[in-house]
Structures are given as structure tokens and as C-alpha cells.
Design a protein around this motif. Structure first.
Motif, short mmCIF file in Angstrom:
data_model
loop_
_atom_site.label_atom_id
_atom_site.label_comp_id
_atom_site.label_asym_id
_atom_site.label_seq_id
_atom_site.Cartn_x
_atom_site.Cartn_y
_atom_site.Cartn_z
N ARG A 91 0.85 -1.19 0.00
CA ARG A 91 0.00 0.00 0.00
C ARG A 91 0.89 1.24 0.00
O ARG A 91 1.92 1.27 0.68
CB ARG A 91 -0.92 0.00 1.22
CG ARG A 91 -1.86 -1.21 1.29
CD ARG A 91 -2.67 -1.19 2.57
NE ARG A 91 -3.40 -2.43 2.77
CZ ARG A 91 -4.63 -2.65 2.36
NH1 ARG A 91 -5.28 -1.69 1.71
NH2 ARG A 91 -5.24 -3.80 2.57
N ILE A 97 -3.84 5.61 -7.65
CA ILE A 97 -3.78 4.44 -8.52
C ILE A 97 -3.30 4.86 -9.91
O ILE A 97 -2.50 4.16 -10.54
CB ILE A 97 -5.15 3.75 -8.58
CG1 ILE A 97 -5.46 3.14 -7.21
CG2 ILE A 97 -5.18 2.67 -9.66
CD1 ILE A 97 -6.88 2.66 -7.05
N LEU A 123 -12.35 -3.51 -12.72
CA LEU A 123 -12.62 -2.44 -11.76
C LEU A 123 -13.31 -1.28 -12.47
O LEU A 123 -12.96 -0.96 -13.61
CB LEU A 123 -11.33 -1.95 -11.11
CG LEU A 123 -10.60 -2.95 -10.21
CD1 LEU A 123 -9.30 -2.34 -9.70
CD2 LEU A 123 -11.48 -3.36 -9.03
N TYR A 128 -11.97 4.33 -9.31
CA TYR A 128 -10.68 3.94 -8.76
C TYR A 128 -9.51 4.81 -9.19
O TYR A 128 -8.52 4.92 -8.47
CB TYR A 128 -10.37 2.49 -9.15
CG TYR A 128 -11.18 1.49 -8.37
CD1 TYR A 128 -10.74 1.01 -7.14
CD2 TYR A 128 -12.39 1.01 -8.86
CE1 TYR A 128 -11.48 0.09 -6.42
CE2 TYR A 128 -13.14 0.10 -8.14
CZ TYR A 128 -12.69 -0.36 -6.92
OH TYR A 128 -13.43 -1.25 -6.21
N ARG A 131 -8.22 7.26 -6.64
CA ARG A 131 -8.10 6.81 -5.25
C ARG A 131 -6.64 6.54 -4.88
O ARG A 131 -5.80 6.26 -5.74
CB ARG A 131 -8.91 5.53 -5.02
CG ARG A 131 -10.40 5.78 -4.99
CD ARG A 131 -11.18 4.51 -4.77
NE ARG A 131 -10.91 3.90 -3.46
CZ ARG A 131 -11.51 2.79 -3.04
NH1 ARG A 131 -12.41 2.18 -3.81
NH2 ARG A 131 -11.24 2.30 -1.84
N MET A 133 -3.63 4.36 -2.94
CA MET A 133 -3.33 2.96 -2.64
C MET A 133 -3.15 2.81 -1.13
O MET A 133 -2.05 2.56 -0.63
CB MET A 133 -2.07 2.52 -3.37
CG MET A 133 -2.26 2.28 -4.85
SD MET A 133 -3.14 0.75 -5.23
CE MET A 133 -1.89 -0.48 -4.86
N SER A 136 -8.03 1.82 2.51
CA SER A 136 -9.43 1.79 2.10
C SER A 136 -9.69 0.73 1.04
O SER A 136 -10.85 0.40 0.76
CB SER A 136 -9.86 3.17 1.56
OG SER A 136 -9.20 3.46 0.34
N LEU A 137 -8.63 0.19 0.44
CA LEU A 137 -8.76 -0.84 -0.60
C LEU A 137 -8.71 -2.23 0.01
O LEU A 137 -7.91 -2.49 0.91
CB LEU A 137 -7.65 -0.69 -1.64
CG LEU A 137 -7.66 0.61 -2.46
CD1 LEU A 137 -6.34 0.77 -3.20
CD2 LEU A 137 -8.82 0.61 -3.44
N SER A 138 -9.54 -3.11 -0.49
CA SER A 138 -9.54 -4.49 -0.01
C SER A 138 -8.39 -5.28 -0.63
O SER A 138 -7.75 -4.80 -1.59
CB SER A 138 -10.86 -5.18 -0.37
OG SER A 138 -10.94 -5.39 -1.78
N GLU A 141 -9.08 -5.91 -4.31
CA GLU A 141 -8.88 -4.72 -5.13
C GLU A 141 -7.40 -4.46 -5.36
O GLU A 141 -6.97 -4.16 -6.48
CB GLU A 141 -9.52 -3.51 -4.44
CG GLU A 141 -11.04 -3.53 -4.45
CD GLU A 141 -11.66 -2.46 -3.58
OE1 GLU A 141 -12.72 -1.96 -3.92
OE2 GLU A 141 -11.05 -2.12 -2.52
N LEU A 142 -6.61 -4.60 -4.31
CA LEU A 142 -5.16 -4.38 -4.43
C LEU A 142 -4.54 -5.33 -5.44
O LEU A 142 -3.70 -4.94 -6.25
CB LEU A 142 -4.49 -4.56 -3.07
CG LEU A 142 -4.65 -3.43 -2.06
CD1 LEU A 142 -4.17 -3.86 -0.69
CD2 LEU A 142 -3.91 -2.18 -2.52
#
Length: 237
Positions: A91, A97, A123, A128, A131, A133, A136-138, A141-142
Motif C-alpha cells: 500500500r 492508482i 474495476l 478507482y 483513489r 493505494m 481503504s482498498l480491499s 482490489e489491491l
């Protein structure tokens, strides 16, 4: 084409040498979707890191497109077209992103161009691209963003170390769909996994047990016996 010749990896623990990998020989032609599987602690992730350049083999050599890359660093291998995706993507607080997609592509991208890579991995780009990194990202998603970065780099060889680790079932199903799309594109993909759904989309399955390749072949030849004996681990003996 990727070729491993007599790859061994030894570590010293409490003054004693331990063989993690022993005399690995492997030849993967271009555009191959390969899954490396085997029991925990068999050396699968170490093998992936050696191919990527994160670890250096104790013995043996690695050839990529006919070039000896054994002593190359991970950065040098990246320039040769090799990409590695970690089990737990990093992260980066304060970095968007879009910034990372541009960094992977090696050039400035407009929003539409950056969004195209995110759309490739399922996505919703508009949500996204700006946003950060951050937390807040699951996990799912990562991992999909990390794959988008590999797509932006246009790598020839993509390596994924247990991409299913730490993500929920819904994210895993989406991730598998991304891999199925990657299979249709040019380039070689290596995935370290024991998930049946990923094994099912492989061109070739490589079984590693106690640091050695104990089976290798087409999915239809390897998978039935692997699934039949996996509960008792007979296949890995």
C-alpha cells in the motif's frame, strides 16, 4: 521462453544446511499458462522468487529468451520483461492508482488511458483512478490493481505468488476471471497456487514436493490424480 537449469537453493539454519530447492529443471515456452502447486513448505514460493530475482540460486542458471539472467537483479529482470506480484501487495499512502499505472507504463497517461487498464481487471475505472493505494482498498482490489500495473508494463512473463491468499470468495472469483482473460493474451503466466479453480485453467501443472519437481504435464494428465489423492497427500509422496 524460460529455462531453469539445475536450480538449487540452500540456506543455513542453526549451523546446518537445508535444501529448499534441489536440482530444478524446467522449460516453459512462450504464451504458456503454468500453475506450480504442491504442499506447504515445498519450495514453491522460493522458486517463484528465484525466477523473479528476489532470491539468488545457490547453484544452477536461468535463461530467459536465450539470455542468462541468473545474476540479474529484480530491477534488471523487470527491464527484460519479467513481472512479479506479491502475496500481499504494498500500500502506498499519498500515491494515487493513476500514479502507479503511469509508473508501470513508464509514461504519462490521460485518465481514459489509465482507466482502460483498470477496466481490463474488472474495476470500475471512474471510481478507482483517483483513489490512493491505502487501507481503504480491499485485498482483492489491491491484487487486481497490481495486475493492471503488470498489464501497463506489457511484461512477457508474469509471476503470481498465491494470489488467492487473504481475499474473500467474491474477490477470488473475480480474480480468476482476470486470469482467464490473461490466458487469452500473449505472454507467459506462472501462478503459485493450490486452488482447484486456478489449476483448472492451466495449460501445464508443475508439482513441487520437498524442493523437487515430482510431476509435470498438461492439466488433463496431472489434475485428475492430483485431486483424487490430495486429501491423503499420496500425490506428493
Amino acid at each position: 521462453m524460460l529455462e531453469l537449469k539445475n536450480i538449487s537453493f540452500t540456506v543455513t539454519v542453526s549451523g546446518e544446511k537445508k535444501n529448499i530447492l534441489e536440482n530444478i529443471n524446467l522449460l516453459l515456452p512462450d504464451s504458456m499458462f503454468a500453475v506450480i502447486t504442491g504442499p506447504n513448505g515445498s519450495g514453491k514460493s522460493t522458486l517463484a522468487k528465484i525466477i523473479a530475482g528476489i532470491e539468488s540460486p545457490t547453484e544452477g542458471s536461468i535463461l530467459f529468451n536465450g539470455k542468462d539472467i541468473t545474476k540479474m537483479s529484480i530491477a534488471e529482470r523487470a527491464k527484460e520483461g519479467i513481472g512479479f506480484a506479491f502475496q500481499q501487495p504494498v500500500r502506498f499512502k499519498g500515491i494515487t492508482i493513476k500514479d502507479l499505472i503511469e509508473l508501470a507504463a513508464g509514461k504519462k497517461l490521460n485518465t481514459e488511458e489509465a482507466c482502460a487498464y483498470l477496466s481490463e481487471v474488472g474495476l470500475c475505472a471512474a471510481e478507482y483512478v483517483t483513489r490512493e493505494m491505502d487501507s481503504s482498498l480491499s485485498g482483492g482490489e489491491l491484487k487486481r490493481i497490481e495486475i493492471a500495473m503488470l498489464l501497463a508494463r506489457n511484461v512477457q512473463l508474469s509471476i503470481f505468488d498465491e494470489p488467492e491468499a487473504g481475499i474473500d470468495l467474491w474477490s477470488f472469483q473475480n480474480l480468476t476471471g482476470v486470469f482467464e482473460k490473461m490466458k487469452q493474451k500473449k505472454g507467459t503466466v506462472i501462478i503459485i497456487s493450490h486452488q482447484e479453480r486456478i489449476l483448472n485453467i492451466a495449460d501445464t501443472i508443475i508439482v513441487v514436493t520437498s524442493g523437487k519437481i515430482t510431476a509435470q504435464g498438461q492439466k488433463n494428465d496431472i489434475l485428475p490424480a492430483l485431486l483424487k489423492d490430495i486429501d491423503t497427500c499420496k500425490f506428493f509422496k
